[in-house]
Design a protein around this motif. Structure first.
Motif, mmCIF file in Angstrom:
data_model
loop_
_atom_site.group_PDB
_atom_site.id
_atom_site.type_symbol
_atom_site.label_atom_id
_atom_site.label_comp_id
_atom_site.label_asym_id
_atom_site.label_seq_id
_atom_site.Cartn_x
_atom_site.Cartn_y
_atom_site.Cartn_z
ATOM 1 N N GLU A 1 0.832 -1.206 0.000
ATOM 2 C CA GLU A 1 0.000 0.000 0.000
ATOM 3 C C GLU A 1 0.870 1.262 0.000
ATOM 4 N N LEU A 2 1.937 1.245 0.784
ATOM 5 C CA LEU A 2 2.843 2.397 0.822
ATOM 6 C C LEU A 2 3.568 2.575 -0.510
ATOM 7 N N LEU A 3 3.917 1.480 -1.176
ATOM 8 C CA LEU A 3 4.538 1.587 -2.502
ATOM 9 C C LEU A 3 3.566 2.218 -3.500
ATOM 10 N N ARG A 4 2.309 1.794 -3.465
ATOM 11 C CA ARG A 4 1.311 2.398 -4.363
ATOM 12 C C ARG A 4 1.144 3.879 -4.066
ATOM 13 N N GLU A 5 1.111 4.228 -2.785
ATOM 14 C CA GLU A 5 0.974 5.639 -2.410
ATOM 15 C C GLU A 5 2.184 6.445 -2.870
ATOM 16 N N ARG A 6 3.393 5.857 -2.748
ATOM 17 C CA ARG A 6 4.597 6.556 -3.194
ATOM 18 C C ARG A 6 4.551 6.811 -4.704
ATOM 19 N N GLU A 7 4.123 5.815 -5.470
ATOM 20 C CA GLU A 7 4.016 6.003 -6.921
ATOM 21 C C GLU A 7 2.981 7.074 -7.253
ATOM 22 N N HIS A 8 1.871 7.067 -6.523
ATOM 23 C CA HIS A 8 0.851 8.091 -6.738
ATOM 24 C C HIS A 8 1.420 9.486 -6.449
ATOM 25 N N LEU A 9 2.169 9.606 -5.353
ATOM 26 C CA LEU A 9 2.755 10.905 -5.004
ATOM 27 C C LEU A 9 3.817 11.333 -6.009
ATOM 28 N N ARG A 10 4.583 10.389 -6.554
ATOM 29 C CA ARG A 10 5.565 10.737 -7.590
ATOM 30 C C ARG A 10 4.876 11.269 -8.835
ATOM 31 N N MET A 11 3.778 10.619 -9.213
ATOM 32 C CA MET A 11 3.022 11.100 -10.379
ATOM 33 C C MET A 11 2.448 12.484 -10.111
ATOM 34 N N GLU A 12 1.942 12.676 -8.906
ATOM 35 C CA GLU A 12 1.391 13.987 -8.557
ATOM 36 C C GLU A 12 2.482 15.054 -8.571
ATOM 37 N N ARG A 13 3.664 14.727 -8.057
ATOM 38 C CA ARG A 13 4.778 15.677 -8.067
ATOM 39 C C ARG A 13 5.185 16.017 -9.489
ATOM 40 N N ALA A 14 5.254 15.007 -10.346
ATOM 41 C CA ALA A 14 5.612 15.255 -11.745
ATOM 42 C C ALA A 14 4.572 16.144 -12.415
ATOM 43 N N THR A 15 3.314 15.922 -12.104
ATOM 44 C CA THR A 15 2.251 16.752 -12.680
ATOM 45 C C THR A 15 2.366 18.186 -12.175
ATOM 46 N N LEU A 16 2.641 18.348 -10.889
ATOM 47 C CA LEU A 16 2.725 19.701 -10.326
ATOM 48 C C LEU A 16 3.954 20.448 -10.829
ATOM 49 N N ARG A 17 5.009 19.725 -11.213
ATOM 50 C CA ARG A 17 6.226 20.374 -11.691
ATOM 51 C C ARG A 17 6.233 20.614 -13.196
#
Length: 133
Positions: free
Chosen positions: A64-80
């Protein structure tokens, strides 16, 4: 009445010989040892099963934490992303591209020592002439 009880007890005691008493004692000892081994085996199996459940729980949490980390990486890439940052700067900060007269080119400014061909370490340590004998 008491005499009957005493005589019954003494006859039972007399009927069991010393060898028979030892046999009964060893049989009880063996039975106790088997019971202790059984209890130890059961307790260890329960501990193993409990550890297995705990491991499964921790593995689920890890996935679950790995999935959340991938989600946050995608969100960071989108925000940048550049288009998003440009839209944010225009909409919220009121920024716009500079007009032609707003840009000033600076020519002839001295370059810093770190940006020249030499490295920072060479700038900090001047070259020393080698001595030959």
């Amino acid at each position: 009445m008491n005499d009957l009880k005493r005589s019954a007890r003494s006859s039972v005691r007399k009927a069991i010989t010393a060898g028979q008493a030892r046999a009964v004692f060893f049989a009880a000892l063996v039975a106790t040892m088997f019971a202790a081994v059984g209890l130890f085996h059961t307790a260890s199996r329960v501990a193993v099963v409990r550890a297995g459940y705990e491991l499964g729980k921790v593995e689920r949490e890890y996935r679950e934490l790995l999935r959340e980390r991938e989600h946050l990486r995608m969100e960071r890439a989108t925000l940048r992303s550049a288009p998003r940052l440009e839209a944010f700067a225009r909409a919220r900060l009121g920024m716009a591209p500079p007009a032609a007269g707003q840009l000033i080119a600076v020519h002839g400014a001295p370059a810093s020592p770190a940006t020249q061909d030499r490295t920072v370490a060479q700038v900090a340590r001047p070259a020393v002439a080698s001595r030959t004998p």
